[in-house]
Scaffold this motif. Structure first.
Motif, mmCIF file in Angstrom:
data_model
loop_
_atom_site.group_PDB
_atom_site.id
_atom_site.type_symbol
_atom_site.label_atom_id
_atom_site.label_comp_id
_atom_site.label_asym_id
_atom_site.label_seq_id
_atom_site.Cartn_x
_atom_site.Cartn_y
_atom_site.Cartn_z
ATOM 1 N N THR A 1 19.645 -8.664 10.130
ATOM 2 C CA THR A 1 19.200 -7.447 9.472
ATOM 3 C C THR A 1 20.059 -6.268 9.916
ATOM 4 N N PRO A 2 20.567 -5.473 8.975
ATOM 5 C CA PRO A 2 21.390 -4.315 9.356
ATOM 6 C C PRO A 2 20.651 -3.385 10.308
ATOM 7 N N ALA A 3 21.394 -2.755 11.193
ATOM 8 C CA ALA A 3 20.805 -1.847 12.179
ATOM 9 C C ALA A 3 20.040 -0.721 11.486
ATOM 10 N N GLY A 4 18.850 -0.445 11.997
ATOM 11 C CA GLY A 4 18.049 0.655 11.473
ATOM 12 C C GLY A 4 17.293 0.342 10.205
ATOM 13 N N VAL A 5 17.329 -0.926 9.765
ATOM 14 C CA VAL A 5 16.688 -1.321 8.503
ATOM 15 C C VAL A 5 15.451 -2.162 8.795
ATOM 16 N N THR A 6 14.379 -1.894 8.076
ATOM 17 C CA THR A 6 13.159 -2.692 8.144
ATOM 18 C C THR A 6 12.998 -3.448 6.839
ATOM 19 N N VAL A 7 12.693 -4.742 6.938
ATOM 20 C CA VAL A 7 12.519 -5.591 5.759
ATOM 21 C C VAL A 7 11.027 -5.739 5.469
ATOM 22 N N ARG A 8 10.643 -5.396 4.244
ATOM 23 C CA ARG A 8 9.257 -5.552 3.807
ATOM 24 C C ARG A 8 9.194 -6.636 2.736
ATOM 25 N N ARG A 9 8.377 -7.658 2.967
ATOM 26 C CA ARG A 9 8.245 -8.764 2.016
ATOM 27 C C ARG A 9 6.965 -8.589 1.203
ATOM 28 N N GLY A 10 7.099 -8.675 -0.109
ATOM 29 C CA GLY A 10 5.938 -8.614 -0.982
ATOM 30 C C GLY A 10 5.621 -7.191 -1.422
ATOM 31 N N ALA A 11 4.961 -7.108 -2.569
ATOM 32 C CA ALA A 11 4.509 -5.815 -3.104
ATOM 33 C C ALA A 11 3.076 -6.010 -3.576
ATOM 34 N N TYR A 12 2.162 -5.892 -2.627
ATOM 35 C CA TYR A 12 0.780 -6.267 -2.907
ATOM 36 C C TYR A 12 -0.132 -5.077 -3.189
ATOM 37 N N ASP A 13 0.351 -3.867 -3.005
ATOM 38 C CA ASP A 13 -0.489 -2.703 -3.212
ATOM 39 C C ASP A 13 0.163 -1.767 -4.226
ATOM 40 N N ASP A 14 -0.643 -0.906 -4.815
ATOM 41 C CA ASP A 14 -0.174 -0.023 -5.877
ATOM 42 C C ASP A 14 0.944 0.906 -5.401
ATOM 43 N N ALA A 15 0.822 1.416 -4.189
ATOM 44 C CA ALA A 15 1.819 2.369 -3.699
ATOM 45 C C ALA A 15 3.189 1.714 -3.565
ATOM 46 N N THR A 16 3.227 0.484 -3.047
ATOM 47 C CA THR A 16 4.501 -0.232 -2.899
ATOM 48 C C THR A 16 5.110 -0.529 -4.248
ATOM 49 N N ARG A 17 4.302 -0.945 -5.197
ATOM 50 C CA ARG A 17 4.805 -1.257 -6.532
ATOM 51 C C ARG A 17 5.346 -0.004 -7.222
ATOM 52 N N LEU A 18 4.660 1.108 -7.061
ATOM 53 C CA LEU A 18 5.131 2.360 -7.664
ATOM 54 C C LEU A 18 6.460 2.783 -7.046
ATOM 55 N N VAL B 1 14.673 2.493 5.469
ATOM 56 C CA VAL B 1 15.453 3.175 6.495
ATOM 57 C C VAL B 1 14.662 4.415 6.902
ATOM 58 N N ASP B 2 14.295 4.477 8.177
ATOM 59 C CA ASP B 2 13.484 5.591 8.686
ATOM 60 C C ASP B 2 12.208 5.768 7.871
ATOM 61 N N GLY B 3 11.601 4.642 7.508
ATOM 62 C CA GLY B 3 10.333 4.670 6.792
ATOM 63 C C GLY B 3 10.439 4.920 5.308
#
Length: 323
Positions: free
Chosen positions: A168-185, A229-231
């Motif tokens: 994973t590139p430095a400073g990057v967070t990987v999020r798997r899945g889009a299960y909530d409305d906010a993530t999908r938007l 990156v940074d949230g």
């Protein structure tokens, strides 16, 4: 532009009606045989045909034309699919019989004009994606003032054994899945920002975008991957299982990175991550499609990670007045 003056009725022995969900297998047989004849590959699945018949925004009762021979077997299929406010409309025509193809072209174009007129437009943009090898359909389009605007390549990489999971590139967070409305938007907003202005892109309303994915038989929300990156979400990859049945391959339907975060290796990471996951799942390869006129050097990116082009398509377009 003058629309093709095809006959008002089909030749003797043929009938036409709107397609039904139960016709999916017959339409699949027709399209895969047509594609194989012109391009050497079926490039079609039963699931994709069935899903399109119930796709949000497509009214099969008015926007689809299924031509049947006297024995009841499909010999031609055409669709007109309106996007957004119905100013941009995509047509599809498939028949190995030139007379039937011409009839379908005429009627899908007439339906496109009806859509534009009903929506109050003075003109519409009609697009059609055609195999480079399909000389008959290319000629039909060219004869009616369509011109090519872009080229698409189907890209593939084969997996003959395990594929290493990328770091994973430095400073990057990987999020798997889009299960909530906010993530999908958020994911939808990134897709729109990255694709806006590109050839043949019209954003769907968010509710329709959600409905599109949920109506697909080869997708679930676990197939979203977001990079932060940074949230802040800055990149999206959307995969599906649409090519498992015919190719035993994973498929990347969307891969985008916000402009200010490009050049950091995020796209390469998402690609290699997909390769590793597909290989671990026993897939023979990973496939995607790329617009070679993409403002980013996308084709070079895919070549650099070992993908090769397998099919070539052209995007054809005509802007016509609504009469």
């Amino acid at each position: 532009m003058t629309l093709l003056q095809a006959t008002e009725v089909l030749p003797d022995g043929y009938t036409v009606r709107a397609p039904e969900p139960a016709d999916a297998e017959g339409i699949f047989d027709l399209i895969s045989a047509y594609n194989t004849a012109v391009a050497g590959a079926a490039d079609c699945t039963l699931n994709s045909v069935a899903d399109h018949l119930v796709e949000p925004g497509f009214d099969r009762r008015t926007d689809g034309f299924l031509v049947l021979a006297a024995d009841g077997l499909p010999v031609g299929y055409g669709t007109a699919f309106a996007k957004g406010d119905r100013q941009a409309i995509e047509i599809e025509v498939a028949s190995q019989e030139p007379t039937i193809a011409a009839w379908l072209f005429d009627h899908t174009m007439r339906r496109a004009q009806e859509m534009g007129r009903d929506s109050g437009h003075a003109e519409i943009t009609v697009d059609s994606c055609v195999f480079r090898a399909d000389e008959s359909l290319r000629t039909l389009l060219a004869d009616h003032d369509f011109t090519t605007g872009t080229t698409y390549h189907q890209m593939r990489i084969d997996h003959t054994g395990p594929v290493a999971t990328p770091e994973t590139p430095a400073g990057v967070t990987v999020r798997r899945g889009a299960y909530d409305d906010a993530t999908r938007l958020t994911a939808h907003e990134i897709v729109i920002e990255c694709f806006s202005g590109q050839y043949n892109f019209t954003p769907r309303p968010h509710d329709e975008w959600i409905e599109y994915f949920e109506a697909s038989s080869t997708f679930d929300w676990s197939q979203f991957t977001l990079l932060e990156v940074d949230g802040r979400a800055v990149a999206v990859r959307i995969c599906n299982d649409g090519l498992i049945e015919p190719e035993n391959s994973g498929y990347i339907g969307t891969l985008v990175v916000l402009e200010e975060f490009r050049g950091r290796g995020l796209a390469k990471f998402l690609l290699r991550d997909a390769f590793a996951r597909d290989a671990a799942d026993g897939r023979a390869g990973t496939i995607l499609h790329v617009d070679t006129n993409n403002p980013t050097p996308a084709l070079g990116l895919y070549l650099s990670v070992g993908m090769t082009p397998t099919l070539v398509f052209d995007g054809w377009r005509s802007v016509i007045p609504v009469v």
